[in-house]
Write an enzyme that holds these catalytic residues in place. Structure first.
Site, PDB file in Angstrom:
ATOM      1  CE  LYS A  70      -2.101  -1.348   3.685  1.00  0.00           C
ATOM      2  NZ  LYS A  70      -1.478  -2.744   3.925  1.00  0.00           N
ATOM      3  CB  THR A  71       3.600   2.321   1.938  1.00  0.00           C
ATOM      4  OG1 THR A  71       2.930   2.002   3.314  1.00  0.00           O
ATOM      5  CG2 THR A  71       4.791   3.400   2.330  1.00  0.00           C
ATOM      6  CG  ASP A 115       0.610   3.442   6.995  1.00  0.00           C
ATOM      7  OD1 ASP A 115      -0.386   2.804   6.569  1.00  0.00           O
ATOM      8  OD2 ASP A 115       1.834   2.882   6.809  1.00  0.00           O
ATOM      9  CB  THR A 164      -4.268  -3.253   8.034  1.00  0.00           C
ATOM     10  OG1 THR A 164      -4.340  -2.677   9.535  1.00  0.00           O
ATOM     11  CG2 THR A 164      -2.846  -3.125   7.670  1.00  0.00           C
ATOM     12  NE  ARG A 224       6.644  -4.260   5.474  1.00  0.00           N
ATOM     13  CZ  ARG A 224       5.632  -3.653   5.708  1.00  0.00           C
ATOM     14  NH1 ARG A 224       4.698  -4.261   6.587  1.00  0.00           N
ATOM     15  NH2 ARG A 224       5.386  -2.419   5.315  1.00  0.00           N
TER      16      ARG A 224
HETATM   17  P1  ADP Z   1       1.964  -2.095   3.264  1.00  0.00           P
HETATM   18  O1  ADP Z   1       2.068  -0.505   3.185  1.00  0.00           O
HETATM   19  O2  ADP Z   1       1.162  -2.533   2.400  1.00  0.00           O
HETATM   20  O3  ADP Z   1       2.276  -2.395   4.542  1.00  0.00           O
HETATM   21  P2  ADP Z   1       4.664  -1.741   1.695  1.00  0.00           P
HETATM   22  O4  ADP Z   1       4.222  -0.968   0.603  1.00  0.00           O
HETATM   23  O5  ADP Z   1       5.435  -1.132   2.680  1.00  0.00           O
HETATM   24  O6  ADP Z   1       3.356  -2.378   2.292  1.00  0.00           O
HETATM   25  O7  ADP Z   1       5.514  -3.044   1.154  1.00  0.00           O
HETATM   26  C1  ADP Z   1       6.480  -3.705   1.792  1.00  0.00           C
HETATM   27  C2  ADP Z   1       7.580  -3.894   0.997  1.00  0.00           C
HETATM   28  O8  ADP Z   1       7.383  -4.907   0.018  1.00  0.00           O
HETATM   29  C3  ADP Z   1       8.043  -3.080   0.144  1.00  0.00           C
HETATM   30  O9  ADP Z   1       9.307  -2.368   0.713  1.00  0.00           O
HETATM   31  C4  ADP Z   1       8.383  -3.427  -1.182  1.00  0.00           C
HETATM   32  O10 ADP Z   1       9.725  -3.545  -1.175  1.00  0.00           O
HETATM   33  C5  ADP Z   1       7.711  -4.730  -1.166  1.00  0.00           C
HETATM   34  N1  ADP Z   1       6.554  -4.784  -2.039  1.00  0.00           N
HETATM   35  C6  ADP Z   1       5.491  -4.580  -2.029  1.00  0.00           C
HETATM   36  N2  ADP Z   1       4.646  -4.607  -2.977  1.00  0.00           N
HETATM   37  C7  ADP Z   1       5.473  -5.218  -3.993  1.00  0.00           C
HETATM   38  C8  ADP Z   1       5.173  -5.182  -5.525  1.00  0.00           C
HETATM   39  N3  ADP Z   1       3.666  -5.439  -5.856  1.00  0.00           N
HETATM   40  N4  ADP Z   1       6.419  -5.696  -6.045  1.00  0.00           N
HETATM   41  C9  ADP Z   1       7.555  -5.831  -5.511  1.00  0.00           C
HETATM   42  N5  ADP Z   1       7.665  -5.389  -4.325  1.00  0.00           N
HETATM   43  C10 ADP Z   1       6.854  -5.173  -3.551  1.00  0.00           C
END
Ligand code: ADP
Length: 344
Positions: A70-71, A115, A164, A224
């Site tokens: 998401k981030t 977030d 989430t 992640r």
């Molecule tokens: P969330 O905000 O949903 O908790 P993040 O955006 O922080 O997740 O993603 C976590 C890590 O996973 C990121 O640092 C990135 O490296 C990796 N990641 C997430 N989605 C992808 C994707 N679609 N393709 C490649 N790497 C990804």
């Protein structure tokens, strides 16, 4: 080196170099962002349409379990629209004044990323509504009969929020994400393999082709976690081998981390074990499970439960959580005869 020492090096907690590695691994374009095809398509259209009309992008909401990207999507949206991104989170905005200062410091075209939006308090949400709708900030000055409202005009900005726990977002807030609310799904194993391959290349880690599907299968369909396991396997291969992640070294690293063949960690097994052995398979309330294993309710609900439910090991019923027959089987516990038929 003792097994405990190696284990402490391999714990999932963030090491100091993890943060910069995370940044390096974060996809820099939609092409690098693996999977979530429908969301990417929708975002591209929204971005192009806004650019054609020369308007700011409409507000967006991303929701789904932690670690799904998401981030990363919020950063990509900023990049694709050549906007500055300002980052904050629900719990960080404690007072109305905090939000007022964030909003008044935005520049035209900025993206404000919030977030954990489900942790915004109600007072803050109410300030957000007019800010999202008409770009106006209504501030009440003074108290009692002499109180008056002043209205400040805000620069055009786009709110991108992530959560989430979509169910905890009030419906007035949800309805103000005019650009859309997008649910991120767990990834396919194939896409997780692609992510591991890409990350290994960026990190300059040599990995045997057989070790990629092995790590992918333990990654809970979550990028992640895939990246984290890759990094821990790399540590292990550096300490115990010559730096190349072979299948046996990856297996040993995962074993040391107590991650089983389905990607369950010891705490997942503890949750299932508690529901089954202490509470006869359920139904049992979330707080009761949390108290039994000394974890936070929120952590169980946000971090562990989604995957256990995805696997079909745990069910949420109005009366509480129930373990399924699959969970009994995975833990090697025989369900009591009278329960076997009710269990699915
Ligand atoms: P969330 O905000 O949903 O908790 P993040 O955006 O922080 O997740 O993603 C976590 C890590 O996973 C990121 O640092 C990135 O490296 C990796 N990641 C997430 N989605 C992808 C994707 N679609 N393709 C490649 N790497 C990804």
């Amino acid at each position: 080196m003792s097994s405990d020492e190696i284990k402490s090096q391999l714990t999932p907690k963030k090491r100091s170099d993890d943060l910069s590695l995370d940044l390096a691994l974060r996809p820099k374009s939609f092409d690098e962002y693996v999977g979530q095809e429908s969301i990417k398509k929708n975002l591209k259209i929204l971005i192009e349409a806004a650019q054609k009309r020369n308007e700011p992008l409409e507000h967006l909401l991303f929701y789904g379990p932690a670690g799904l990207g998401k981030t990363t999507l919020a950063h990509l949206v900023a990049k694709e629209t050549s906007s500055q991104i300002k980052i904050t989170s629900g719990p960080a905005i404690e007072k109305v004044g905090d939000l007022a200062s964030i909003l008044t410091n935005l520049s035209p075209g900025d993206i404000l990323f919030i977030d954990e939006a489900h942790r915004l308090n109600k007072l803050i949400e109410e300030i957000l509504y007019p800010a999202m709708e008409n770009r106006s900030l209504d501030i009440i000055i003074g108290k009692g009969p002499s109180a008056r409202t002043i209205q400040l005009e805000l620069p055009s900005f786009t709110l991108v929020a992530a959560t989430t726990r979509i169910a905890l977002l009030s419906s007035p807030l949800r309805s103000r994400f005019s650009g859309g609310s997008f649910r991120l799904d767990f990834y396919t194993e194939e896409n997780i393999e692609k992510i591991i391959k890409r990350s290994a290349e960026i990190l300059g880690v040599k990995i045997e082709s057989g070790a990629i599907p092995l790590i992918a299968s333990r990654s809970r369909f979550t990028p992640r976690i895939a990246n984290r396991l890759l990094k821990r396997a790399r540590d292990y291969a550096e300490v115990k081998g010559d730096g190349i992640i072979t299948v046996p070294l990856a297996e040993e690293a995962l074993k040391l981390l107590e991650i089983d063949e389905l990607g369950l960690e010891s705490i997942d097994r503890k949750i299932l074990d508690t529901v089954i052995k202490k509470f006869g398979g359920g139904p049992v309330g979330l707080s009761t499970i949390a108290a039994s294993i000394m974890e936070e309710d929120d952590t169980i609900e946000e971090v562990y439960e989604p995957y256990l439910m995805q696997l079909g090991f745990l069910e949420r019923t109005p009366r509480g959580r129930c373990a399924t027959l699959r969970a009994y089987e995975h833990l090697g516990i025989t369900a009591p005869k009278q329960d076997q038929q009710k269990l699915i």
